[in-house]
Design a protein around this motif. Structure first.
Motif, PDB file in Angstrom:
ATOM      1  N   THR A 184       0.845  -1.012   0.227  1.00 36.28           N
ATOM      2  CA  THR A 184       0.001   0.456   0.073  1.00 36.28           C
ATOM      3  C   THR A 184       1.096   0.967  -0.080  1.00 36.28           C
ATOM      4  N   LYS A 189      -2.505   5.155   4.726  1.00 42.28           N
ATOM      5  CA  LYS A 189      -3.779   4.286   4.270  1.00 42.28           C
ATOM      6  C   LYS A 189      -2.595   3.126   4.590  1.00 42.28           C
ATOM      7  N   GLU A 275     -10.537  -0.665   0.733  1.00 42.44           N
ATOM      8  CA  GLU A 275      -9.592   0.784   0.231  1.00 42.44           C
ATOM      9  C   GLU A 275      -9.885   1.830   1.090  1.00 42.44           C
ATOM     10  N   ASP A 276     -10.630   2.596   1.127  1.00 42.25           N
ATOM     11  CA  ASP A 276     -10.799   3.958   1.878  1.00 42.25           C
ATOM     12  C   ASP A 276     -12.117   3.228   3.224  1.00 42.25           C
TER      13      ASP A 276
END
Length: 460
Positions: A184, A189, A275-276
């Motif tokens: 990543t 993140k 993802e987020d």
């Protein structure tokens, strides 16, 4: 009387109110988890070599899965389960991409793996049901197309079934993929995904280990689960009126058929990390709404009589702890701000928050020890997890965030009139919230300005 007044006006009430919920919901269950896992690792001997390998069917639901499908099929092919005892059914749910082209390429690349493609319509549940009617063999395994099996996962799950004839439904252990986490981009993140990895480890390798011993697994994971075909074909199959069809089929097997549901802790399936924050928000809301839908379908009668079912029904206890207690938790979080505004001793507030953080960290430390013990047979994964010791102190923050996401799911389920798969994400709801605040604030300001104008006109 003086003693009672001193008691009720002292700091004891404040401390007790803050500590009782985390002690009941976190510390006590964690201690129970620790000793049960210790018992399973040191006393219970479930492993038996040279067991029979019956024919099984692996079902993979397909929806726009072109990017991940090949790796998923390859993981089935690379498993140490005999390919001649495997049939793979890909249940297509009106996919819009070139997943079928990927499937044809996999047929050529993995030619000794028997695979079939079937087309379905009107949702994942109906696609899975169609695949079940076409399944063969003694056991049916479901895996998602966006994950990969650990090499021994299928064999370990079938061995678990074969050595536990009283168990008819099994959830595998679902973890986020460490390789994808390390790849990543961006520090924050990557840290966010590491915290998600730690949460999955706790949920499956500790929490469901404990639930499995008491036949109180609330839901088998839709990402990786297994069934005796003779059992699941006696149910109503997958329900398409809920977001959590995997929870619904779990209740059918345990409550309607009176069969045991368990966790196979050494059958591991790796899924892509989230993802987020927006996707995490949507995911947790969907889980919460689906959970409440299934509870409504199965538990209306018992919910009316909580007192008589609380001690003997784990689902009633879960409703009380996971949903009813969510509201006092929310109130106490907001009470912190209120107490600060009414000149309550800031020292006491800070000390209380720190104490809560320490309690949660102690709970995470015990879970970390349990999970490290469990991963003894998976050296690389164990090493990876052990090196993430700092998650002990970060997971309370992650769990705090997901609590609010799940709480939003509870609130949204109250006024949601029909089932929808697409849930509004965090950014959309945040922007709507800001817009509402601006609108309400503008109304207040307009009202104040009109009063000022009226007062000024009167004075003149």
């Amino acid at each position: 009387m003086t003693i009672l007044n001193h008691f009720f006006h002292s700091e004891i009430i404040f401390w007790a109110a803050w500590i009782i919920i985390p002690v009941i919901m976190e510390i006590i269950p964690t201690i129970g988890n620790f000793f049960i896992l210790l018992y399973k690792r040191t006393v219970v001997k479930n492993k038996t070599e040279n067991l029979a390998t019956p024919e099984i069917t692996v079902i993979i639901p397909i929806y726009n899965s072109a990017d991940t499908l090949r790796n998923c099929i390859k993981s089935v092919y690379d498993c140490n389960y005999p390919n001649d005892k495997l049939m793979v059914l890909l249940a297509n749910n009106e996919t819009k991409d070139n997943s079928f082209e990927v499937f044809k390429e996999c047929q050529s690349e993995f030619s000794d793996l028997r695979m079939s493609w079937i087309n379905a319509q009107q949702g994942k549940s109906k696609a899975l049901n169609l695949a079940l009617f076409n399944a063969e063999g003694v056991y049916v395994i479901h895996i998602d197309s966006d994950g990969v099996l650990e090499k021994s996962a299928l064999y370990n799950m079938i061995r678990f079934f074969e050595t536990h004839p009283d168990i008819h439904c099994v959830t595998g252990t679902v973890l986020t993929n460490p390789e994808l986490i390390d790849d990543t981009k961006g520090f924050f993140k990557r840290l966010f995904r590491k915290m998600e990895f730690g949460e999955y480890c706790q949920a499956f390798l500790s929490g469901r280990n404990f639930q499995s011993e008491l036949n109180s697994v609330f839901t088998v994971s839709g990402a990786f689960s297994g069934f005796r075909r003779s059992a699941i074909m006696k149910t109503e199959l997958y329900n398409f009126e809920t977001l959590c069809e995997d929870t619904h089929v779990t209740f059918q097997i345990r409550d309607n058929l009176k069969k045991r549901v368990a966790l196979c802790s050494d059958a591991i399936f790796f899924v892509d990390p989230i993802e987020d924050v927006n996707r995490l928000y949507v995911q947790r809301q969907r889980w919460q709404i689906g959970e409440l839908e299934v509870l409504h379908m199965f538990r209306d009668e018992k919910a009316m009589n909580i007192g008589s079912h609380y001690l003997r029904d784990f689902v009633v206890r879960l409703v009380v702890f996971d949903h009813t207690f969510a509201f006092p938790r929310m109130i106490w979080y907001f009470a912190l701000l209120a107490l600060a505004l009414i000149n309550y001793p800031l020292r006491l507030i800070v000390i209380s928050v720190i104490l809560l953080f320490i309690l949660y960290s102690i709970a995470n430390l015990l879970l970390h020890i349990c999970i490290t013990m469990f991963l003894k047979d998976f050296k690389e994964l164990r090493r990876y997890y052990f090196r993430k010791w700092y998650l002990i102190f970060l997971l309370p923050i992650f769990n705090f965030i997901t609590f609010w996401f799940r709480f939003a799911g509870i609130i949204n389920s109250i006024y949601q009139t029909e089932r929808v798969w697409t849930t509004r994400n965090f950014t959309q709801e945040r922007n709507d919230f800001i817009e509402v605040i601006r609108h309400d604030f503008s109304i207040c300001m307009n009202f104040i300005n009109r009063i000022r104008m009226h007062v000024n006109d009167s004075e003149s």
